[in-house]
Scaffold this active site. Structure first.
Site, mmCIF file in Angstrom:
data_model
loop_
_atom_site.group_PDB
_atom_site.id
_atom_site.type_symbol
_atom_site.label_atom_id
_atom_site.label_comp_id
_atom_site.label_asym_id
_atom_site.label_seq_id
_atom_site.Cartn_x
_atom_site.Cartn_y
_atom_site.Cartn_z
ATOM 1 N N GLY A 54 53.207 35.271 34.075
ATOM 2 C CA GLY A 54 53.687 35.078 35.437
ATOM 3 C C GLY A 54 55.184 35.277 35.478
ATOM 4 O O GLY A 54 55.844 35.219 34.434
ATOM 5 N N CYS A 81 52.041 34.775 27.263
ATOM 6 C CA CYS A 81 53.406 34.885 27.797
ATOM 7 C C CYS A 81 53.804 33.592 28.517
ATOM 8 O O CYS A 81 54.008 32.576 27.884
ATOM 9 C CB CYS A 81 53.512 36.109 28.694
ATOM 10 S SG CYS A 81 55.207 36.577 29.022
ATOM 11 N N TYR A 82 53.895 33.603 29.843
ATOM 12 C CA TYR A 82 54.192 32.353 30.572
ATOM 13 C C TYR A 82 53.163 31.277 30.209
ATOM 14 O O TYR A 82 53.481 30.092 30.151
ATOM 15 C CB TYR A 82 54.158 32.649 32.082
ATOM 16 C CG TYR A 82 54.414 31.457 32.976
ATOM 17 C CD1 TYR A 82 55.711 30.992 33.197
ATOM 18 C CD2 TYR A 82 53.361 30.814 33.627
ATOM 19 C CE1 TYR A 82 55.950 29.903 34.023
ATOM 20 C CE2 TYR A 82 53.590 29.720 34.460
ATOM 21 C CZ TYR A 82 54.886 29.270 34.653
ATOM 22 O OH TYR A 82 55.117 28.191 35.475
ATOM 23 N N HIS A 169 51.682 40.615 25.385
ATOM 24 C CA HIS A 169 50.542 40.813 26.295
ATOM 25 C C HIS A 169 49.413 41.580 25.603
ATOM 26 O O HIS A 169 49.487 42.798 25.474
ATOM 27 C CB HIS A 169 50.993 41.592 27.539
ATOM 28 C CG HIS A 169 51.835 40.765 28.451
ATOM 29 N ND1 HIS A 169 51.306 40.021 29.475
ATOM 30 C CD2 HIS A 169 53.174 40.534 28.477
ATOM 31 C CE1 HIS A 169 52.278 39.378 30.096
ATOM 32 N NE2 HIS A 169 53.421 39.672 29.510
ATOM 33 N N SER A 223 28.587 54.559 53.512
ATOM 34 C CA SER A 223 29.608 55.583 53.760
ATOM 35 C C SER A 223 29.434 56.762 52.822
ATOM 36 O O SER A 223 29.994 57.824 53.039
ATOM 37 C CB SER A 223 30.992 54.977 53.551
ATOM 38 O OG SER A 223 31.198 54.735 52.167
ATOM 39 N N GLY A 224 28.674 56.552 51.772
ATOM 40 C CA GLY A 224 28.570 57.605 50.760
ATOM 41 C C GLY A 224 29.569 57.382 49.634
ATOM 42 O O GLY A 224 29.545 58.058 48.616
ATOM 43 N N GLY A 225 30.468 56.405 49.818
ATOM 44 C CA GLY A 225 31.413 56.060 48.754
ATOM 45 C C GLY A 225 30.702 55.256 47.668
ATOM 46 O O GLY A 225 29.537 54.881 47.827
ATOM 47 N N VAL A 226 31.415 54.970 46.583
ATOM 48 C CA VAL A 226 30.804 54.314 45.431
ATOM 49 C C VAL A 226 30.240 52.932 45.794
ATOM 50 O O VAL A 226 29.083 52.617 45.507
ATOM 51 C CB VAL A 226 31.830 54.145 44.278
ATOM 52 C CG1 VAL A 226 31.183 53.505 43.071
ATOM 53 C CG2 VAL A 226 32.453 55.469 43.920
ATOM 54 N N SER A 228 29.486 51.204 48.724
ATOM 55 C CA SER A 228 28.339 51.028 49.620
ATOM 56 C C SER A 228 27.100 51.682 49.019
ATOM 57 O O SER A 228 25.982 51.202 49.206
ATOM 58 C CB SER A 228 28.638 51.564 51.022
ATOM 59 O OG SER A 228 28.809 52.949 51.009
ATOM 60 N N SER A 229 27.274 52.759 48.266
ATOM 61 C CA SER A 229 26.115 53.433 47.662
ATOM 62 C C SER A 229 25.452 52.547 46.609
ATOM 63 O O SER A 229 24.227 52.422 46.562
ATOM 64 C CB SER A 229 26.545 54.744 46.994
ATOM 65 O OG SER A 229 27.043 55.627 47.958
ATOM 66 N N LYS A 369 35.628 47.508 39.911
ATOM 67 C CA LYS A 369 35.186 48.877 40.219
ATOM 68 C C LYS A 369 34.489 49.550 39.033
ATOM 69 O O LYS A 369 33.460 50.201 39.190
ATOM 70 C CB LYS A 369 36.414 49.709 40.630
ATOM 71 C CG LYS A 369 36.068 51.038 41.232
ATOM 72 C CD LYS A 369 35.811 50.857 42.705
ATOM 73 C CE LYS A 369 35.587 52.140 43.423
ATOM 74 N NZ LYS A 369 35.550 51.915 44.894
#
Ligand code: XMP
Length: 513
Positions: A54, A81-82, A169, A223-226, A228-229, A369
Site C-alpha cells: 500500500g 511490503c506495507y 513484491h 452482446s457477443g463479448g466474452v 455475456s457469452s 477475466k
C-alpha cells in the site's frame, strides 16, 4: 466450503494481481478491505491471510490499519511490503523512513534455506522492490530469512505462528520466481489443495444457479463479448430453456458479428435467442450527430429503450443475468495514490439500466477475466468468442469519426475485417490487446488505375495493454502493414489512403472518440 486465502487490501495497485496469482495456484482467493473486522474474516474460514502492500506509511496519521484480532486467528499470515511493515508495527518491531527509496530490481539472498516460503528455490533470487520505509528492528520472535543489498530484513518469519513478511513484491512479473514463493505459501504453509479449477467451478456454479433461480425464467443481454457469452453458456447449462438471451443489433457491429452470435448460441448451443434488429433506429437517431459524447449518449439511451421493450416481448421473467466480473465488485480502498479505484469507474461505462425490476443472476461475480476465458473454453465456446478483444459498447460509432452513416459503416466494416483477418493470419491478433480500423472523416486525392480519386482515409490502431488504462502502440511488422494497406486500397471502395496510429495512451485514448 471452498478453501480460500483472504487478502486484506491496504490500497496497493497490485492487490488484484496477488489474488490472481493465488488463483493460478488453483486456490480460491478473496479480497476484503483492510479494516474488515477479525470476526468477519474468521467467518470466511480462511486457510491463510495475505496483507497487501500500500502507498501509506504505518506511522502516518491516517495509515490504514487492520483489526488487531486478525493476528490471533491462528492462521498463517503473509505480509507483502506495507504488509510486512504492519507485522512489525503490531508485533513489536520498528519501521523507519529509509535513507533512500528502494525501487526496482534487487537480488535476494536467502539465509535460511529451511524456510517453507523458499522451498525448492535457489539461494539467490531476482526480486522487485518499491518502498520508502524499511524495517530496522525485527518484531518479537521473528527471524531473518533473506536479505537484499539494501535491506537486512527482506524476508522474515515467525516460525511458531507461521507469520511471514516480504519486503519485495512476489506478485509482479519483475520477480520472476515470485509465483513459486506464493505457491509455497498457499500450498506448503497454509496446506491448501488445488481444487480451484474452472472445471470444478462449473459444477459449483450450476448448482448455485439452479438453487437461486428455481423454476423461474431468466433474461440475459447477450452482446457477443466474452463476459455475456460465457455467462449465457453457463446459465444455459444450468437451466436450459428457462434462459432467454436477447441480442440487440445496433447497426454498429463489426463484420459477421451478428451472424456468429446466432450461429454459436442459436444453432450450436440451441439457446433461446431473441434477435432484435434495431440498426435502423440507431442510425436514424445518429443522423447528423458529430459530437462524440452526444453520439455515446444517444447510443446508450437507445440501447436501454430497445432492450427494455425486448424484455417485455420475451415474456415474464423474474431474473436478469449479467456478466459482472470480480474486479467490478471488489470494494476498492479509497486511499490516495491507488489507481485501482480509477480503473474501476472507467470500466463501468455503459451497461444495463439499474431500475429494471429484476433480480440479478451474476455467475461470474467472483471471477477474473482470465478465469472467465478459461471457463468459456471448458464450456465449449469457440476461441473466436472466448479470446475476443475488448469492443466498446457504442461499437463502430466511436471508430467512425464524425457523423455515422450506413455507407461509412459499410466501408469501415470491410476494412476492419481485413485488418483482423491479416492479424490472425500473422498470428498476432490474439497477442495484442486491440487491433482495429478507424474511419477518418478526411478525404484526400489519390490515383487508382488511371483515375483520380477523392476518398476517405483509414487509420490502423494496434495497442498492447494490461487493463485498458494505459496502452502502448504496437510496432507491427512492415510487411504485414504493407499487406493490409494494399488489400484495403484494392478491395474496399471509398478508401484511397491508409495511415498508422503511433500514439500510446496516454496521451491518446485507445478509441478515437
Ligand atoms: P479508451 O478509448 O478510453 O478505452 O482508452 C479504454 C478501453 O475501454 C474500451 N471502451 C469502452 N468499453 N463501453 C465499453 O464497454 C464504452 O463506452 C467504451 N469506450 C471505450 C476501449 O475499447 C478500450 O478497451
Amino acid at each position: 466450503m471452498t478453501e480460500q486465502i483472504v487478502i486484506l487490501d491496504f490500497g496497493s495497485q497490485y492487490t488484484q494481481v496477488i489474488a490472481r496469482r493465488v488463483r493460478e495456484c488453483n486456490v480460491y482467493s478473496t479480497i476484503v478491505r483492510y479494516d474488515t473486522p477479525a470476526a468477519k474474516v474468521a467467518a470466511m474460514n480462511p486457510s491463510g491471510l495475505i496483507l497487501s502492500g500500500g502507498p501509506s506509511s504505518v506511522y502516518a496519521k491516517d495509515a490504514p490499519l487492520p483489526d488487531k484480532g486478525i493476528f490471533k486467528l491462528g492462521v498463517p499470515v503473509l505480509g507483502i511490503c506495507y504488509g510486512l511493515q504492519l507485522l512489525a508495527h503490531f508485533l513489536g518491531g520498528r519501521v523507519e523512513k529509509g535513507q533512500k527509496r528502494e525501487y526496482g530490481k534487487g537480488t535476494l539472498t536467502i539465509a535460511d534455506r529451511q524456510c517453507a516460503l523458499f522451498r525448492n528455490l535457489p539461494a539467490k533470487l531476482q526480486v522487485w522492490n518499491s518502498h520508502g520505509d524499511k524495517l530496522t528492528r525485527l518484531p518479537r520472535d521473528f527471524v531473518v530469512v533473506a536479505t537484499t543489498e539494501n535491506s537486512d530484513y527482506a524476508a522474515i518469519e515467525h516460525p511458531k505462528k507461521r507469520f511471514f513478511g516480504l519486503q519485495f513484491h512476489p506478485e509482479v512479473a519483475h520477480t520472476p520466481r515470485g509465483r513459486e514463493v506464493l505457491s509455497n505459501f498457499v500450498h506448503h504453509v497454509c496446506g491448501c489443495g488445488r481444487d480451484w479449477t474452472m472445471r470444478n467451478y462449473i459444477e459449483q456454479a450450476v448448482e448455485q444457479i439452479r438453487a437461486q433461480v428455481g423454476q423461474e425464467r431468466v433474461i440475459l443481454g447477450l452482446s457477443g463479448g466474452v463476459d455475456s457469452s460465457v455467462a449465457a453458456a453457463l446459465i444455459h447449462k444450468a437451466i436450459g430453456d428457462q434462459l432467454t438471451c436477447i441480442f440487440v443489433n445496433n447497426g454498429l457491429l463489426r463484420a459477421r458479428e451478428a451472424e456468429v452470435v446466432q450461429e454459436v448460441f442459436g444453432r450450436h448451443f440451441k439457446i433461446k435467442l431473441q434477435y432484435e434488429d434495431a440498426s435502423r433506429l440507431f442510425l436514424k437517431r445518429l443522423k447528423g450527430v458529430t459530437e462524440p459524447e452526444r453520439k455515446r449518449k444517444i447510443i446508450g439511451r437507445t440501447f436501454i429503450e430497445v432492450f427494455q421493450a425486448a424484455t417485455k416481448r420475451a415474456g415474464k421473467a423474474k431474473f436478469l443475468a449479467q456478466g459482472t466480473l470480480y474486479p467490478d465488485v471488489i470494494e476498492s480502498v479509497p486511499i490516495a495514490g491507488n489507481p485501482a479505484a480509477l480503473i474501476k469507474s472507467h470500466h463501468n461505462v455503459g451497461g444495463l439500466p439499474r431500475n429494471m425490476k429484476f433480480k440479478l443472476v451474476e455467475p461470474l461475480r467472483c471471477l477474473f477475466k482470465d478465469e472467465v476465458r478459461q471457463l468459456g473454453l471448458e464450456l465449449g465456446l469457440p476461441r473466436e468468442i472466448v479470446l475476443r478483444q475488448p469492443f466498446p459498447g457504442p461499437g463502430l460509432a466511436v471508430r467512425c469519426l464524425g457523423e455515422v452513416t450506413g455507407e461509412k459503416l459499410q466501408v469501415l466494416r470491410r476494412a476492419d475485417a481485413i485488418v483482423v483477418e491479416e492479424m490472425k493470419k500473422a498470428d498476432l491478433y490474439y497477442k495484442t490487446w486491440q487491433t482495429f480500423a478507424v474511419l477518418l472523416p478526411v478525404r484526400s486525392v489519390g490515383v487508382q488505375g488511371d483515375e483520380r480519386t477523392y476518398d476517405w482515409t483509414l487509420a490502423i490502431r494496434a495497442v498492447e495493454s494490461q487493463d485498458g488504462m494505459t496502452a502502448d502502440w504496437v510496432k507491427l511488422p512492415y510487411d504485414l502493414l504493407e499487406k493490409i494497406s494494399l488489400r484495403i486500397t484494392n478491395e474496399v471502395r471509398g478508401l484511397n489512403r491508409v495511415v498508422l496510429d503511433l500514439t500510446s495512451k496516454p496521451p491518446g485514448t485507445i478509441e478515437w472518440e
